[in-house]
Design an enzyme around this catalytic site. Structure first.
Site, PDB file in Angstrom:
ATOM      1  N   LYS A 158       0.805  -1.220   0.000  1.00 22.28           N
ATOM      2  CA  LYS A 158       0.000   0.000   0.000  1.00 22.28           C
ATOM      3  C   LYS A 158       0.842   1.277   0.000  1.00 22.28           C
ATOM      4  O   LYS A 158       0.415   2.298  -0.537  1.00 22.28           O
ATOM      5  CB  LYS A 158      -0.962   0.005   1.188  1.00 22.28           C
ATOM      6  CG  LYS A 158      -2.055  -1.047   1.079  1.00 22.28           C
ATOM      7  CD  LYS A 158      -3.020  -0.967   2.246  1.00 22.28           C
ATOM      8  CE  LYS A 158      -4.103  -2.031   2.123  1.00 22.28           C
ATOM      9  NZ  LYS A 158      -5.113  -1.935   3.190  1.00 22.28           N
ATOM     10  N   ASP A 161      -9.800   2.566   2.076  1.00 26.82           N
ATOM     11  CA  ASP A 161      -9.770   2.074   3.454  1.00 26.82           C
ATOM     12  C   ASP A 161     -10.227   3.195   4.391  1.00 26.82           C
ATOM     13  O   ASP A 161     -10.929   2.946   5.375  1.00 26.82           O
ATOM     14  CB  ASP A 161      -8.355   1.640   3.855  1.00 26.82           C
ATOM     15  CG  ASP A 161      -7.952   0.298   3.293  1.00 26.82           C
ATOM     16  OD1 ASP A 161      -8.841  -0.539   3.031  1.00 26.82           O
ATOM     17  OD2 ASP A 161      -6.746   0.077   3.110  1.00 26.82           O
TER      18      ASP A 161
END
Length: 292
Positions: free
Chosen positions: A78, A114
């Site tokens: 990420k 997220d």
């Protein structure tokens, strides 16, 4: 004159880059959501462990050139993908972590769903509690969780990471938005906190550990876990035993997927359909695990 059949549904190619990801419920959620909107979707798992910057760049070039609408990115990439993208949405740029890459006119644009997904999931817990939350872990998902809390006006975010420099870096980023401080230990992070979030992969199968000792948990502390395999992690099981309110990784998984799907397509998917797909995957996995 021959009759024409119904128009073929529009094709949608998306996927996930990370490792390990064989357990992911994302293919089922995205493909079912596409079907619900009359699209023919395929969600490809792209599992490559230990990829360096060159390897990630090659994968992203494939995404750019092979007809993908975009891909999700998960552990451990990420943060590593950030410098390899053409553009970052403001939220992703602020935290330096990306979980969704959208292809637009040949450009790779990084987003972080997220953050938006966790904000949607945790809002009911925050509404019923105080404003002090401990966040364990400052990797890609931990960063997103902390930024989500800040976006919901949580003014006392206690950050702990086994690598203090990482926690200091995240606290510095959050200082631009509100109150955040580094905790020297898990115990210090939980002192006076009303909520706890695990943003680490600890507890994800086959791991059966917990990032927080059960003795530190209490009834007046809500506990959330970003891990969803299993749904009831060792941390959540210990919290339940203390009578604490818990939130599994289910809602985060569904909401982040829904927000990513909308970025890929411009269409809002049914979170109910995605939730049903998620639940079916988890039920099948639970049956297989107990049968083994």
């Amino acid at each position: 004159m021959s009759k024409r059949g119904p128009a073929a549904p529009k094709k949608l190619l998306t996927g996930l880059i990370g490792a390990p990801i064989a357990h992911s419920a994302s293919p089922a959620m995205h493909e079912r959501a596409a079907e619900g909107l009359g699209l023919r979707g395929h969600y490809q798992l792209i599992e490559v462990a230990g990829a360096d910057a060159g390897g990630l760049r090659m994968m992203l070039e494939g995404v750019r050139r092979l007809g993908f609408a975009g891909v999700n990115v998960t552990f451990p990439y990420k943060e590593a993908v950030v410098p390899l993208l053409d553009e970052l949405a403001p939220g992703a740029a602020a935290m330096g972590a990306v979980n969704t890459v959208v292809v637009r006119n040949g450009r790779l644009i990084g987003h972080n769903t997220d953050t938006t997904g966790f904000a949607r999931a945790v809002a009911p817990l925050l509404a019923a509690s105080g404003n002090a939350v401990a966040v364990i872990g400052t990797g890609g998902v931990g960063k997103a969780i902390a930024f989500a809390l800040a976006s919901l006006d949580v003014t006392d975010i206690r950050i702990f990471d086994s690598e203090p420099a990482r926690a200091e870096k995240l606290a510095a980023l959050l200082d631009k938005q509100g109150g955040a401080r580094v905790a020297a230990s898990v115990e210090a992070a939980l002192d006076g906190a009303t909520g706890l979030v695990n943003g680490t992969p600890v507890g994800m199968l086959p791991n059966r550990e917990t990032p927080v000792a059960p003795t530190l948990l209490r009834q007046n502390l809500w506990v959330a876990d970003a891990v969803y395999s299993p749904l009831i992690t060792p941390l959540l099981a210990a919290a339940q035993a203390k009578g604490a309110r818990i939130m599994t990784g289910r809602e985060l998984a569904i909401y982040q997927a829904a927000d990513a799907f909308e970025l890929f397509t411009g269409l809002a998917p049914s979170t109910e359909i995605m939730g049903e797909a998620f639940d079916e995957v988890m039920a099948a996995r639970s049956s297989a695990y107990h049968a083994a």
